[in-house]
Design a protein around this motif. Structure first.
Motif, short mmCIF file in Angstrom:
data_model
loop_
_atom_site.label_atom_id
_atom_site.label_comp_id
_atom_site.label_asym_id
_atom_site.label_seq_id
_atom_site.Cartn_x
_atom_site.Cartn_y
_atom_site.Cartn_z
N PHE A 1 10.37 4.77 -1.41
CA PHE A 1 11.50 3.94 -1.83
C PHE A 1 11.37 2.52 -1.29
O PHE A 1 11.47 1.54 -2.03
CB PHE A 1 12.81 4.56 -1.37
CG PHE A 1 14.02 3.69 -1.63
CD1 PHE A 1 14.44 3.46 -2.93
CD2 PHE A 1 14.73 3.12 -0.59
CE1 PHE A 1 15.55 2.66 -3.18
CE2 PHE A 1 15.84 2.32 -0.83
CZ PHE A 1 16.25 2.09 -2.13
N SER A 2 11.16 2.40 0.03
CA SER A 2 11.12 1.07 0.64
C SER A 2 10.26 1.08 1.89
O SER A 2 9.94 2.15 2.44
CB SER A 2 12.53 0.59 0.99
OG SER A 2 13.08 1.36 2.05
N VAL B 1 10.90 -2.91 -1.87
CA VAL B 1 11.56 -1.77 -2.49
C VAL B 1 11.10 -1.62 -3.93
O VAL B 1 10.69 -2.60 -4.57
CB VAL B 1 13.10 -1.94 -2.43
CG1 VAL B 1 13.55 -3.13 -3.26
CG2 VAL B 1 13.84 -0.68 -2.83
N ARG B 2 11.18 -0.39 -4.43
CA ARG B 2 10.84 -0.11 -5.81
C ARG B 2 12.07 -0.37 -6.69
O ARG B 2 13.13 0.23 -6.49
CB ARG B 2 10.39 1.35 -5.94
CG ARG B 2 9.49 1.63 -7.13
CD ARG B 2 9.20 3.11 -7.24
NE ARG B 2 8.48 3.66 -6.13
CZ ARG B 2 7.14 3.77 -6.06
NH1 ARG B 2 6.40 3.32 -7.05
NH2 ARG B 2 6.57 4.32 -5.01
N GLN C 1 0.81 -1.22 0.00
CA GLN C 1 0.00 0.00 0.00
C GLN C 1 0.85 1.28 0.00
O GLN C 1 0.41 2.33 -0.48
CB GLN C 1 -0.93 0.01 1.22
CG GLN C 1 -0.18 0.07 2.54
CD GLN C 1 -1.11 0.13 3.75
OE1 GLN C 1 -2.20 0.67 3.65
NE2 GLN C 1 -0.66 -0.40 4.87
N TYR C 2 2.06 1.21 0.50
CA TYR C 2 2.91 2.39 0.58
C TYR C 2 3.33 2.90 -0.80
O TYR C 2 3.68 4.06 -0.96
CB TYR C 2 4.16 2.10 1.41
CG TYR C 2 3.89 2.08 2.89
CD1 TYR C 2 4.16 3.20 3.68
CD2 TYR C 2 3.37 0.96 3.50
CE1 TYR C 2 3.90 3.20 5.04
CE2 TYR C 2 3.11 0.93 4.86
CZ TYR C 2 3.37 2.06 5.63
OH TYR C 2 3.10 2.05 6.97
N PHE C 3 3.31 2.02 -1.78
CA PHE C 3 3.84 2.39 -3.09
C PHE C 3 2.82 3.09 -3.98
O PHE C 3 3.09 3.37 -5.14
CB PHE C 3 4.44 1.15 -3.75
CG PHE C 3 5.64 0.63 -3.01
CD1 PHE C 3 6.91 1.11 -3.30
CD2 PHE C 3 5.50 -0.28 -1.97
CE1 PHE C 3 8.01 0.66 -2.58
CE2 PHE C 3 6.59 -0.73 -1.25
CZ PHE C 3 7.86 -0.26 -1.56
N ASP C 4 1.66 3.43 -3.39
CA ASP C 4 0.74 4.32 -4.08
C ASP C 4 1.32 5.73 -4.16
O ASP C 4 0.94 6.51 -5.04
CB ASP C 4 -0.61 4.36 -3.34
CG ASP C 4 -1.38 3.07 -3.46
OD1 ASP C 4 -1.09 2.30 -4.40
OD2 ASP C 4 -2.25 2.81 -2.62
N GLU C 5 2.24 6.05 -3.25
CA GLU C 5 2.90 7.35 -3.27
C GLU C 5 4.18 7.25 -4.10
O GLU C 5 4.99 6.34 -3.90
CB GLU C 5 3.22 7.81 -1.85
CG GLU C 5 1.99 8.11 -1.02
CD GLU C 5 2.32 8.76 0.30
OE1 GLU C 5 3.51 9.12 0.51
OE2 GLU C 5 1.41 8.91 1.13
N TRP D 1 13.63 10.26 -1.63
CA TRP D 1 12.84 9.03 -1.64
C TRP D 1 12.78 8.46 -0.23
O TRP D 1 13.81 8.30 0.43
CB TRP D 1 13.46 8.00 -2.59
CG TRP D 1 13.59 8.50 -4.00
CD1 TRP D 1 12.86 9.48 -4.60
CD2 TRP D 1 14.52 8.03 -4.99
NE1 TRP D 1 13.27 9.66 -5.90
CE2 TRP D 1 14.29 8.78 -6.17
CE3 TRP D 1 15.52 7.05 -5.00
CZ2 TRP D 1 15.01 8.58 -7.33
CZ3 TRP D 1 16.24 6.84 -6.15
CH2 TRP D 1 15.99 7.59 -7.31
N VAL D 2 11.59 8.12 0.22
CA VAL D 2 11.34 7.85 1.63
C VAL D 2 11.25 6.36 1.92
O VAL D 2 10.68 5.59 1.14
CB VAL D 2 10.03 8.54 2.09
CG1 VAL D 2 9.82 8.34 3.59
CG2 VAL D 2 10.07 10.02 1.75
#
Length: 320
Positions: free
Chosen positions: A114-115, A174-175, A106-110, A208-209
């Protein structure tokens, strides 16, 4: 919509760990609503790891190193083999909970995520402090700040996201595009330790957070492949060497010259009197890397959008 996720596990002489922990990974993959793929990178194992993978886990994709190259290179091979944007990098000595993946995804909607790191327990059910890497510069070093799980869960329940200095290298999502933009783990930290810390700081300095998600958890077992295959004195020396290198790469000039370096020299003097050879050797080995450290420091500063002080200010909001 649940994006696809690739799980990457580096392995070196970890046949027993694979047998123990891959079943939990497969359960977590089955529980996730999106597509998943598991890649194990065998890093020149001399035990029966490949036979275990072939006989017991034929659904696993295996990347083989003919010779041992170390943790970072094993991860890089797995990342290169993955075709998804989201990766979950996982050590072989980790058991995961069934509902692990969705809370992290869910965090990677932003776009600037980064991770993200899950909560880490040891085998006795004790929370590992580095699950949430709150760091502050104090006493000449970047010290880990204590935190409480109940307070972290309360903040998350209130909708607060929990930024972290970095995500622990043994269990983080991680992305891939950002990981590759940073060229992955820096080779200066070979063969192990601090490469995840440096990676997280370099990501932050690009804007990147990294985050901590306490509602998802894993169990990190006490004996992994490093401790099983490497002498403890060498582990201690490399860990300390890499802490010097990391601080020399990331601390400001004033922090280094007026605090970190004088503190280190005083400690070294005391250790010289006590004939503590581990730290003396670590400092010497770090000094041999100075040209590479200075080059890395210049590259980081040239591409940064945030200073280390800005990162510490973001983390300080959550420090007691």
């Amino acid at each position: 919509m649940y994006p696809p996720v690739t799980i990457v596990i580096p392995n070196f002489n970890g046949a027993a760990l694979l047998q123990k922990n891959i079943p939990s990974v497969l359960k977590a993959m089955h529980a996730y609503s999106g597509e998943t793929l598991l890649i194990v990178v065998d890093d020149g194992s001399q035990d029966n790891s490949l036979q275990v993978l072939q006989d017991q886990f034929p659904q696993v994709n295996v990347v083989i190193h003919a010779q041992n190259k170390g943790f970072a290179e094993a991860i890089h091979s797995g990342v290169n083999a993955a075709e998804t944007e989201l990766l979950f990098l996982l050590n072989s000595d980790v058991e995961v909970e069934e509902q692990l993946l969705a809370p992290l995804v869910q965090y990677f909607d932003e776009a600037n995520t980064f991770s993200v790191n899950p909560l880490i327990y040891d085998e006795q059910g004790v929370v590992k402090r580095h699950s949430w890497n709150l760091r502050q510069f104090k006493g000449g070093t970047l010290k880990l700040v204590n935190w409480r799980l109940d307070e972290a869960l309360k903040l998350r329940a209130a909708g607060e996201k929990l930024p972290s200095a970095y995500a622990h290298g043994g269990s983080f999502m991680v992305r891939k595009s950002m990981f590759n933009a940073l060229q992955g783990f820096h080779p200066i930290f070979k063969p192990f330790y601090s490469e995840d810390y440096d990676l997280g700081l370099r990501a932050w300095r690009r804007g990147w957070v990294s985050y901590f998600e306490p509602s998802a958890h894993i169990v990190h077992q006490s004996v992994g492949s490093i401790r099983s295959n490497v002498k403890m004195n060498h582990i201690k020396t490399i860990r300390r060497r890499n802490r010097y290198i990391l601080e020399w790469m990331h601390l400001s000039a004033s922090q280094l010259w007026f605090c970190a370096i004088p503190t280190s020299l005083i400690q070294l003097l005391g250790e010289l009197l006590l004939l503590d050879k581990v730290n003396l050797k670590a400092f010497y080995l770090a000094c041999t890397k100075l040209p590479e450290v200075l080059q890395a420091r210049r590259e980081i500063q040239a591409s940064q959008t945030m200073r280390l002080a800005d990162i510490m200010a973001e983390l300080k909001k959550f420090c007691a």
